[in-house]
Enzyme design. Structure first.
Site, PDB file in Angstrom:
ATOM      1  N   HIS A 109      10.524  37.018 -37.499  1.00 37.27           N
ATOM      2  CA  HIS A 109       8.944  37.329 -37.473  1.00 37.27           C
ATOM      3  C   HIS A 109       8.268  37.442 -38.366  1.00 37.27           C
ATOM      4  O   HIS A 109       8.425  38.004 -39.243  1.00 37.27           O
ATOM      5  CB  HIS A 109       8.936  38.272 -36.143  1.00 37.27           C
ATOM      6  CG  HIS A 109       9.075  39.674 -36.463  1.00 37.27           C
ATOM      7  ND1 HIS A 109       9.656  40.542 -35.594  1.00 37.27           N
ATOM      8  CD2 HIS A 109       8.594  40.413 -37.603  1.00 37.27           C
ATOM      9  CE1 HIS A 109       9.736  41.679 -36.281  1.00 37.27           C
ATOM     10  NE2 HIS A 109       8.973  41.642 -37.502  1.00 37.27           N
ATOM     11  N   ASN A 114      14.499  38.740 -37.490  1.00 40.05           N
ATOM     12  CA  ASN A 114      14.593  37.657 -36.602  1.00 40.05           C
ATOM     13  C   ASN A 114      13.715  36.685 -37.080  1.00 40.05           C
ATOM     14  O   ASN A 114      13.355  35.533 -35.986  1.00 40.05           O
ATOM     15  CB  ASN A 114      14.239  38.164 -35.164  1.00 40.05           C
ATOM     16  CG  ASN A 114      12.968  38.635 -34.907  1.00 40.05           C
ATOM     17  OD1 ASN A 114      12.090  38.783 -35.835  1.00 40.05           O
ATOM     18  ND2 ASN A 114      12.868  39.188 -33.691  1.00 40.05           N
ATOM     19  N   GLU A 163       6.882  36.963 -32.692  1.00 41.49           N
ATOM     20  CA  GLU A 163       8.345  36.897 -32.158  1.00 41.49           C
ATOM     21  C   GLU A 163       8.961  35.576 -31.833  1.00 41.49           C
ATOM     22  O   GLU A 163       7.983  34.707 -31.889  1.00 41.49           O
ATOM     23  CB  GLU A 163       8.668  37.875 -30.908  1.00 41.49           C
ATOM     24  CG  GLU A 163       8.144  39.214 -31.057  1.00 41.49           C
ATOM     25  CD  GLU A 163       9.309  39.982 -32.001  1.00 41.49           C
ATOM     26  OE1 GLU A 163       9.820  39.701 -33.050  1.00 41.49           O
ATOM     27  OE2 GLU A 163       9.402  41.276 -31.362  1.00 41.49           O
ATOM     28  N   ASP A 200      -1.388  43.627 -37.641  1.00 41.54           N
ATOM     29  CA  ASP A 200      -0.925  44.065 -36.406  1.00 41.54           C
ATOM     30  C   ASP A 200      -0.864  45.631 -36.474  1.00 41.54           C
ATOM     31  O   ASP A 200      -1.063  46.374 -37.031  1.00 41.54           O
ATOM     32  CB  ASP A 200       0.541  43.586 -36.209  1.00 41.54           C
ATOM     33  CG  ASP A 200       1.493  43.825 -37.037  1.00 41.54           C
ATOM     34  OD1 ASP A 200       1.109  44.620 -38.252  1.00 41.54           O
ATOM     35  OD2 ASP A 200       2.538  43.229 -37.244  1.00 41.54           O
TER      36      ASP A 200
HETATM   37  C1  GLP Z   1       7.429  44.700 -38.405  1.00 39.68           C
HETATM   38  C2  GLP Z   1       6.121  44.455 -39.008  1.00 39.68           C
HETATM   39  C3  GLP Z   1       6.068  42.957 -39.998  1.00 39.68           C
HETATM   40  C4  GLP Z   1       6.948  43.420 -40.937  1.00 39.68           C
HETATM   41  C5  GLP Z   1       8.440  43.552 -40.619  1.00 39.68           C
HETATM   42  C6  GLP Z   1       9.596  43.727 -41.557  1.00 39.68           C
HETATM   43  O1  GLP Z   1       7.758  44.484 -37.440  1.00 39.68           O
HETATM   44  N1  GLP Z   1       5.345  44.337 -37.818  1.00 39.68           N
HETATM   45  O2  GLP Z   1       4.888  42.770 -40.249  1.00 39.68           O
HETATM   46  O3  GLP Z   1       7.173  42.383 -41.727  1.00 39.68           O
HETATM   47  O4  GLP Z   1       8.437  44.969 -39.740  1.00 39.68           O
HETATM   48  O5  GLP Z   1       9.724  45.193 -42.037  1.00 39.68           O
HETATM   49  P1  GLP Z   1      10.255  45.486 -43.126  1.00 39.68           P
HETATM   50  O6  GLP Z   1       9.677  45.020 -44.454  1.00 39.68           O
HETATM   51  O7  GLP Z   1      10.330  46.960 -43.012  1.00 39.68           O
HETATM   52  O8  GLP Z   1      11.671  44.851 -43.147  1.00 39.68           O
END
Ligand code: GLP
Length: 242
Positions: free
Chosen positions: A138, A136, A143, A67
């Protein structure tokens, strides 16, 4: 679904790196799907260490990232492209031509999403997709919603994601409100999926993703239907998983 409970973040990272290393060694032309966020940073560090020891060659590896924020150029230090350069690409022998990224600057996001889907198909699909897990539920930027998206699309980020990501920006106003992301269908087509999750704050959502009902309200729950997914978590993140 295979679940690997690890001692801590470092152990989680070495286990995930081993899964990716074995893919790279068995097929040096593999197509890897990559993720950003704090969860996979240790995995990238472990892979860089293996590369420095001469155990891995990334010269023919192709990558697709999950993304990208809309409106941030690759030169912006909060863009996911910048994150990947800093944490991984600049430290291994990947050929820049083999790095694929969604452009958050494209004037026509829908066309950009179609181009990305086309490129993934053209290169034979993703062999191994690395994923983190949002608070959440995702995955990438899929989302919670009332349906699973099939393909790469333009998404309006939820307030909870904006809140979770604002720590990286000077102010909440600077956090992009939209992103381009692979869809759930794109992710589920990967031949193998490796999820990394760490920390007590992810325990409830990890349990919901792994053992709860399959619902687009917890996008990661769809992974229960994939035939080759490995969930690698530290003890705290998997503390509620029986
Ligand atoms: C972002 C990214 C996700 C990732 C998520 C969790 O929103 N788009 O791909 O998995 O954050 O991030 P973290 O690993 O810092 O908790």
């Amino acid at each position: 679904m295979q679940i690997i409970k690890t001692r801590d973040y470092d152990h989680m990272s070495t286990e995930a790196a081993e899964q990716i290393a074995s893919q790279v060694i068995s097929n040096p032309k593999s197509v890897l799907g990559l993720a950003t966020g704090s969860s996979p940073i240790g995995t990238y560090q472990a892979l860089i260490a293996l590369y420095q020891k001469g155990e891995l060659d990334f010269s023919s590896i192709k990558t697709f990232n999950l993304d990208e924020y809309v409106g941030l150029p690759a030169t912006n230090d909060q863009s996911y492209r910048y994150f990947m350069e800093e944490n991984f690409f600049n430290k291994i022998n990947i050929d820049e031509q083999n790095i694929n990224f969604l452009s958050g600057m494209d004037a026509n996001p829908e066309e950009e999403c179609q181009r990305y889907e086309g490129m993934i198909t053209q290169l034979g699909g993703i062999d191994l997709q690395l994923l983190g897990l949002g608070h959440n539920g995702h995955i990438a930027f899929n989302e919670p919603s009332n349906h699973f998206e099939r393909e790469t699309f333009l998404v309006e980020l939820t307030q909870s994601t904006i809140d979770a990501n604002k720590r990286f920006f000077a102010s909440e106003e600077e956090v992009p409100k939209r992103a381009l992301t692979m869809g759930i269908g794109t992710i589920m087509k990967a031949r193998k999926i490796v999820v990394v999750v760490s920390g007590q704050d992810k325990a409830k959502i990890a349990q919901a993703a792994i053992q709860g009902p399959i619902t687009p309200q917890v996008p990661a729950s769809i992974l229960q239907l994939h035939n080759d997914v490995v969930f690698i978590g530290d003890e705290s993140a998997l503390s509620l998983v029986s």
